[in-house]
Design an enzyme around this catalytic site. Structure first.
Site, PDB file in Angstrom:
ATOM      1  N   ASP A  80       0.384  -1.092   0.201  1.00 54.25           N
ATOM      2  CA  ASP A  80      -0.257   0.080   0.131  1.00 54.25           C
ATOM      3  C   ASP A  80       0.833   1.431  -0.199  1.00 54.25           C
ATOM      4  O   ASP A  80       1.629   1.263   0.756  1.00 54.25           O
ATOM      5  CB  ASP A  80      -0.753   0.044   0.968  1.00 54.25           C
ATOM      6  CG  ASP A  80      -2.000  -1.218   1.160  1.00 54.25           C
ATOM      7  OD1 ASP A  80      -1.738  -2.052   0.509  1.00 54.25           O
ATOM      8  OD2 ASP A  80      -3.005  -0.794   2.250  1.00 54.25           O
ATOM      9  N   ASP A  81      -0.173   2.732  -0.413  1.00 56.04           N
ATOM     10  CA  ASP A  81       0.707   3.863  -0.199  1.00 56.04           C
ATOM     11  C   ASP A  81       1.384   3.763  -1.135  1.00 56.04           C
ATOM     12  O   ASP A  81       2.041   5.539  -0.962  1.00 56.04           O
ATOM     13  CB  ASP A  81       1.350   4.082   0.992  1.00 56.04           C
ATOM     14  CG  ASP A  81       0.218   4.185   2.473  1.00 56.04           C
ATOM     15  OD1 ASP A  81      -1.316   3.957   1.847  1.00 56.04           O
ATOM     16  OD2 ASP A  81       0.687   4.058   3.320  1.00 56.04           O
ATOM     17  N   HIS A 139      -5.525   2.825  -4.312  1.00 57.77           N
ATOM     18  CA  HIS A 139      -6.065   2.935  -2.552  1.00 57.77           C
ATOM     19  C   HIS A 139      -6.601   4.241  -2.466  1.00 57.77           C
ATOM     20  O   HIS A 139      -5.909   5.030  -1.505  1.00 57.77           O
ATOM     21  CB  HIS A 139      -4.438   2.896  -2.540  1.00 57.77           C
ATOM     22  CG  HIS A 139      -4.302   3.192  -0.802  1.00 57.77           C
ATOM     23  ND1 HIS A 139      -5.205   1.657   0.034  1.00 57.77           N
ATOM     24  CD2 HIS A 139      -3.778   3.261   0.205  1.00 57.77           C
ATOM     25  CE1 HIS A 139      -4.834   1.950   1.288  1.00 57.77           C
ATOM     26  NE2 HIS A 139      -3.273   2.458   1.476  1.00 57.77           N
ATOM     27  N   HIS A 152      -4.550   8.713  -0.722  1.00 59.45           N
ATOM     28  CA  HIS A 152      -5.193   8.689   0.450  1.00 59.45           C
ATOM     29  C   HIS A 152      -6.546   8.668   1.316  1.00 59.45           C
ATOM     30  O   HIS A 152      -5.867   8.580   2.937  1.00 59.45           O
ATOM     31  CB  HIS A 152      -3.827   8.573   1.249  1.00 59.45           C
ATOM     32  CG  HIS A 152      -3.678   7.420   2.661  1.00 59.45           C
ATOM     33  ND1 HIS A 152      -3.860   7.299   3.659  1.00 59.45           N
ATOM     34  CD2 HIS A 152      -2.920   6.052   2.382  1.00 59.45           C
ATOM     35  CE1 HIS A 152      -3.205   6.160   4.270  1.00 59.45           C
ATOM     36  NE2 HIS A 152      -3.415   5.776   3.419  1.00 59.45           N
ATOM     37  N   HIS A 172       4.081  -2.673   3.145  1.00 61.36           N
ATOM     38  CA  HIS A 172       4.245  -0.629   3.068  1.00 61.36           C
ATOM     39  C   HIS A 172       5.616  -0.821   1.758  1.00 61.36           C
ATOM     40  O   HIS A 172       6.419  -0.943   2.112  1.00 61.36           O
ATOM     41  CB  HIS A 172       3.997  -0.218   3.458  1.00 61.36           C
ATOM     42  CG  HIS A 172       2.670  -0.110   3.787  1.00 61.36           C
ATOM     43  ND1 HIS A 172       2.460  -0.995   5.537  1.00 61.36           N
ATOM     44  CD2 HIS A 172       0.699   0.896   3.708  1.00 61.36           C
ATOM     45  CE1 HIS A 172       0.798  -0.519   5.670  1.00 61.36           C
ATOM     46  NE2 HIS A 172       0.571   0.530   4.562  1.00 61.36           N
TER      47      HIS A 172
END
Length: 293
Positions: free
Chosen positions: A36-37, A93, A97, A202
């Site tokens: 993620d991210d 995602h 965010h 991540h």
């Protein structure tokens, strides 16, 4: 009136049953590594490692997060071009965010990210993971109305749980403790020999890319398990990652299809299970109405 109220409640229950996060793989002997991210400065190094071991992963990406200039920086966007070329799945995602409260704003921001992904890869993401995984049934319903499948996880490395200094740099002692804790946790998970794993990490952390991921690859005890994308671990082979001809379909999902056999398989797993549950509830509803009237 009482009968009408009962029917209304039954219909509401059927419709709300569809809004559920997908928290685990359904295909046996699979491991889905998810990140993620990103993208960020460590993403290419991560893909070097994955490529060396012929591993496909899933990236739940933002356009405006760690790299604030990413939406305009064509050179940095090449990381998505590479990810697609090397067989990884790119999923959403959210743009920055965040999940806007306003439905129209949410739709616009999701489209904005999808447009950017499509410009670099030729396809539009149909899987989404909420920021921080925070998505209640109402949130899931909002994403599903936009055509997305909402993905969670069942194995959290907590690689994000580190202390940072005033310059927003990870403190070495905190990093060492987190890496050690992640390894111990994963060892315990692997000792249980579950049917499958959907692992949250991540790619914005150097310790994840340089220490945790290599440890997983070296210490995974399941030689008969296969590293796959999230779509594959759910049995969804409806579109190949290299197929750019069907990307406008809102009811089909991206997968990494690397073999002819895989591309010919029909979607099953969690998606089939959800459809079966939905069909059963419809059958129950009509049976109830038959006896009622």
């Amino acid at each position: 009136m009482r009968a009408f109220n009962i029917v209304t409640l039954a219909i509401s229950a059927v419709l709300s049953a569809k809004a559920a996060r997908i928290e685990s793989c359904t295909e046996p002997n699979t491991i889905a590594l998810t990140f993620d991210d990103g993208p960020y400065e460590f993403t290419n190094e991560l893909m070097d490692t994955l490529k060396a071991h012929n591993i496909h992963a899933t990236f739940f990406v933002n356009a405006y997060n760690y790299w604030k200039d990413f939406p305009e920086n064509k050179e940095k966007q090449q990381v998505w071009v590479r990810a697609k070329k090397e067989g990884h799945q790119i999923a959403s995602h959210t743009w920055d965010h965040t999940i806007p409260d306003d439905d129209k704003e949410l739709e616009e921001k999701m489209k904005k990210l999808d447009d950017l992904v499509e410009a670099n890869t030729g396809y539009r993401p149909k899987y989404v993971r909420a920021p921080l995984g925070a998505c209640n049934p109402e949130c899931v319903d909002r994403f599903e109305k936009l055509g997305y499948k909402v993905i969670q996880w069942d194995t959290d490395t907590h690689d994000w749980d580190v202390e940072k200094d005033d310059d927003d740099q990870v403190i070495p002692e905190s990093k060492d403790k987190r890496v050690a804790a992640a390894k111990e946790f994963l060892k315990g998970e692997f000792d249980q020999k579950k049917s499958n794993y959907m692992i949250l990490m991540h790619d914005v952390y150097n310790h994840t890319v340089s220490e945790i991921v290599p440890w997983i690859i070296e210490n995974n005890p399941f030689k008969d398990y296969k590293y796959v994308t999230v779509a594959e671990c759910l049995g969804d082979y409806s579109i190949s990652v290299n197929d750019t001809t069907a990307n406008n379909s809102t009811d089909r999902s991206l997968v990494t299809g690397n073999s002819t056999d895989a591309q010919n398989l029909t979607a099953n797993g969690a998606i089939t299970n959800q459809m079966f549950s939905f069909s059963m509830m419809i059958t129950f509803l009509f049976g109830f109405l038959y006896f009622l009237f």
